[in-house]
Design a protein around this motif. Structure first.
Motif, mmCIF file in Angstrom:
data_model
loop_
_atom_site.group_PDB
_atom_site.id
_atom_site.type_symbol
_atom_site.label_atom_id
_atom_site.label_comp_id
_atom_site.label_asym_id
_atom_site.label_seq_id
_atom_site.Cartn_x
_atom_site.Cartn_y
_atom_site.Cartn_z
ATOM 1 N N ALA A 33 0.856 -1.196 0.000
ATOM 2 C CA ALA A 33 0.000 0.000 0.000
ATOM 3 C C ALA A 33 0.886 1.238 0.000
ATOM 4 O O ALA A 33 2.039 1.206 0.438
ATOM 5 N N ARG A 34 0.322 2.327 -0.490
ATOM 6 C CA ARG A 34 0.990 3.629 -0.440
ATOM 7 C C ARG A 34 0.030 4.639 0.150
ATOM 8 O O ARG A 34 -1.176 4.628 -0.143
ATOM 9 N N LEU A 35 0.581 5.535 0.967
ATOM 10 C CA LEU A 35 -0.205 6.591 1.595
ATOM 11 C C LEU A 35 0.092 7.922 0.916
ATOM 12 O O LEU A 35 1.144 8.103 0.286
ATOM 13 N N ASP A 36 -0.822 8.849 1.068
ATOM 14 C CA ASP A 36 -0.671 10.182 0.476
ATOM 15 C C ASP A 36 0.581 10.859 1.043
ATOM 16 O O ASP A 36 0.734 10.985 2.259
ATOM 17 N N ARG A 37 1.480 11.315 0.167
ATOM 18 C CA ARG A 37 2.741 11.931 0.569
ATOM 19 C C ARG A 37 2.668 13.448 0.623
ATOM 20 O O ARG A 37 3.627 14.096 1.062
ATOM 21 N N THR A 38 1.572 14.050 0.166
ATOM 22 C CA THR A 38 1.511 15.497 -0.019
ATOM 23 C C THR A 38 1.828 16.267 1.252
ATOM 24 O O THR A 38 2.687 17.168 1.259
ATOM 25 N N ALA A 39 1.152 15.941 2.335
ATOM 26 C CA ALA A 39 1.339 16.682 3.589
ATOM 27 C C ALA A 39 2.767 16.543 4.104
ATOM 28 O O ALA A 39 3.382 17.522 4.553
ATOM 29 N N THR A 40 3.316 15.338 4.027
ATOM 30 C CA THR A 40 4.673 15.113 4.512
ATOM 31 C C THR A 40 5.696 15.835 3.653
ATOM 32 O O THR A 40 6.658 16.425 4.167
ATOM 33 N N GLU A 41 5.498 15.823 2.339
ATOM 34 C CA GLU A 41 6.425 16.528 1.454
ATOM 35 C C GLU A 41 6.373 18.033 1.693
ATOM 36 O O GLU A 41 7.410 18.714 1.611
ATOM 37 N N ASP A 42 5.188 18.570 1.981
ATOM 38 C CA ASP A 42 5.078 20.001 2.303
ATOM 39 C C ASP A 42 5.845 20.327 3.580
ATOM 40 O O ASP A 42 6.526 21.371 3.664
ATOM 41 N N ARG A 43 5.758 19.459 4.564
ATOM 42 C CA ARG A 43 6.487 19.689 5.822
ATOM 43 C C ARG A 43 7.994 19.588 5.599
ATOM 44 O O ARG A 43 8.778 20.287 6.258
ATOM 45 N N ILE A 44 8.402 18.727 4.669
ATOM 46 C CA ILE A 44 9.827 18.612 4.357
ATOM 47 C C ILE A 44 10.341 19.896 3.714
ATOM 48 O O ILE A 44 11.434 20.387 4.054
ATOM 49 N N LEU A 45 9.576 20.488 2.791
ATOM 50 C CA LEU A 45 9.975 21.760 2.172
ATOM 51 C C LEU A 45 10.113 22.856 3.226
ATOM 52 O O LEU A 45 11.073 23.643 3.203
ATOM 53 N N LYS A 46 9.161 22.880 4.144
ATOM 54 C CA LYS A 46 9.238 23.873 5.224
ATOM 55 C C LYS A 46 10.440 23.603 6.113
ATOM 56 O O LYS A 46 11.140 24.540 6.538
ATOM 57 N N GLY A 47 10.719 22.338 6.377
ATOM 58 C CA GLY A 47 11.869 21.987 7.213
ATOM 59 C C GLY A 47 13.182 22.368 6.568
ATOM 60 O O GLY A 47 14.122 22.796 7.259
ATOM 61 N N ARG A 48 13.277 22.226 5.270
ATOM 62 C CA ARG A 48 14.498 22.625 4.565
ATOM 63 C C ARG A 48 14.702 24.136 4.625
ATOM 64 O O ARG A 48 15.845 24.611 4.769
ATOM 65 N N ALA A 49 13.615 24.865 4.518
ATOM 66 C CA ALA A 49 13.720 26.320 4.622
ATOM 67 C C ALA A 49 14.178 26.734 6.014
ATOM 68 O O ALA A 49 15.010 27.655 6.171
ATOM 69 N N GLU A 50 13.649 26.078 7.031
ATOM 70 C CA GLU A 50 14.045 26.388 8.412
ATOM 71 C C GLU A 50 15.508 26.034 8.643
ATOM 72 O O GLU A 50 16.222 26.745 9.372
ATOM 73 N N LEU A 51 15.961 24.946 8.020
ATOM 74 C CA LEU A 51 17.366 24.571 8.169
ATOM 75 C C LEU A 51 18.273 25.606 7.486
ATOM 76 O O LEU A 51 19.334 25.965 8.031
ATOM 77 N N GLU A 52 17.884 26.098 6.327
ATOM 78 C CA GLU A 52 18.673 27.124 5.638
ATOM 79 C C GLU A 52 18.756 28.392 6.481
ATOM 80 O O GLU A 52 19.818 29.030 6.569
ATOM 81 N N HIS A 53 17.624 28.766 7.087
ATOM 82 C CA HIS A 53 17.631 29.957 7.943
ATOM 83 C C HIS A 53 18.542 29.748 9.146
ATOM 84 O O HIS A 53 19.312 30.656 9.536
ATOM 85 N N ALA A 54 18.489 28.562 9.745
ATOM 86 C CA ALA A 54 19.337 28.284 10.912
ATOM 87 C C ALA A 54 20.815 28.288 10.514
ATOM 88 O O ALA A 54 21.674 28.760 11.275
ATOM 89 N N GLU A 55 21.103 27.790 9.318
ATOM 90 C CA GLU A 55 22.485 27.777 8.859
ATOM 91 C C GLU A 55 22.988 29.207 8.627
ATOM 92 O O GLU A 55 24.155 29.525 8.932
ATOM 93 N N TYR A 56 22.137 30.083 8.131
ATOM 94 C CA TYR A 56 22.500 31.485 7.946
ATOM 95 C C TYR A 56 22.802 32.129 9.304
ATOM 96 O O TYR A 56 23.782 32.888 9.444
ATOM 97 N N GLN A 57 21.961 31.821 10.285
ATOM 98 C CA GLN A 57 22.195 32.351 11.627
ATOM 99 C C GLN A 57 23.506 31.824 12.208
ATOM 100 O O GLN A 57 24.251 32.556 12.885
ATOM 101 N N TYR A 58 23.799 30.578 11.949
ATOM 102 C CA TYR A 58 25.048 29.955 12.425
ATOM 103 C C TYR A 58 26.269 30.688 11.857
ATOM 104 O O TYR A 58 27.225 31.001 12.568
ATOM 105 N N GLN A 59 26.213 31.007 10.575
ATOM 106 C CA GLN A 59 27.326 31.705 9.940
ATOM 107 C C GLN A 59 27.481 33.124 10.503
ATOM 108 O O GLN A 59 28.606 33.607 10.719
ATOM 109 N N ASN A 60 26.350 33.785 10.728
ATOM 110 C CA ASN A 60 26.412 35.142 11.280
ATOM 111 C C ASN A 60 27.057 35.158 12.656
ATOM 112 O O ASN A 60 27.813 36.084 13.000
#
Length: 283
Positions: A98-125
């Protein structure tokens, strides 16, 4: 035919007196058949006496079981968008069921990647604020870099993203074992609720037969002892097994539980009842 008749008589006696045997732990060392002889009709006793071609003195009733049985459920609450399994279908380990709907999880992954990029920018600063140039952050001591990762939220964002990416694998449900689907509760486009069984898989290629003996018969049964069984649906069949497990506990009613492994056969199915005899009996 004589052997079949004997198995038939044994099954009749066991069905009628099985519970009575368990409630009488003080029975003698005689066989199950022998202990029931006082209740037999004269004609039955004579019939048993004629079965000289099958010299056995122990019968019991057993149940065939699967060595492995798994209830498959979902780890996340998502809609089922593909269901590739049916009741009674044979499946292989690792097969996608069986396969389950991936849409919600993939959306959360995109948001998580954005948050990681922001945290990495803060780390460099933070590191640049302490005098370290971009591209040369590895020159900073490890304790300084670790403190910067903590203060920037980099570690938290990275762990959250890794968890979401792993959660995406939960959208694909695979068979944990090879076997036959014996229970199907899932249906297409319904929600898969964590903890609720979607389907059950039974391994029909690895079987055992379970049965009980009186404790005063234990000396006749040990690991490796050969037994013969005939499923009640096919009394002409002869299947052979060896004892693989003997319960270390004697139950209150004076019986001991035994298990023996079986070679798979089309006539043998989990849940089937069978007549057990001690030793090797030919047709």
């Amino acid at each position: 035919m004589k052997t079949k008749t004997l198995f038939t008589i044994a099954f009749t006696l066991l069905t009628a007196c099985h519970s009575g045997q368990k409630n009488e732990p003080a029975a003698s060392n005689d066989s199950v058949v022998a202990t029931q002889q006082p209740t037999q009709q004269p004609g039955d006793t004579a019939k048993l006496a004629k079965e000289e071609a099958v010299p056995v003195d122990f019968f019991s009733k057993g149940t065939i079981e699967s060595i492995s049985e798994v209830a498959v459920s979902s780890r996340i609450n998502e809609q089922i968008v593909m269901l590739g399994v049916e009741m009674g279908q044979r499946v292989q380990k690792g097969q996608v069921l069986a396969r389950l709907d991936r849409t919600a999880t993939e959306d959360r992954i995109l948001k998580g990647r954005a948050e990681l990029e922001h945290a990495e920018y803060q780390y460099q600063n933070i590191l640049m604020g302490q005098g370290y140039k971009r591209g040369a952050f590895d020159q900073a001591p490890e304790n300084i870099r670790e403190m910067a990762r903590v203060n920037s939220g980099y570690n938290t964002a990275k762990a959250a993203l890794r968890q979401l990416e792993h959660q995406l694998t939960y959208c694909t449900i695979q068979a944990p074992i090879s076997g036959v689907v014996t229970q199907l509760n899932a249906s297409l486009y319904t929600a898969a609720v964590p903890g609720e069984t979607l389907f059950r898989i039974v391994d029909t290629e690895h079987l055992k037969v379970c049965f009980d003996i009186l404790e005063n018969e234990l000396q006749r049964f040990e690991k490796g002892t050969e037994i013969t069984l005939a499923p009640i649906s096919f009394l002409d069949d002869r299947h052979y097994a060896r004892i693989t497990a003997v319960s270390p506990v004697v139950e209150k009613n004076g019986v001991i539980h035994l298990e023996a492994t079986l070679t798979p056969h089309p006539h043998l199915k989990p849940g089937m009842s069978a007549i057990i005899a001690l030793g090797h009996i030919a047709n």
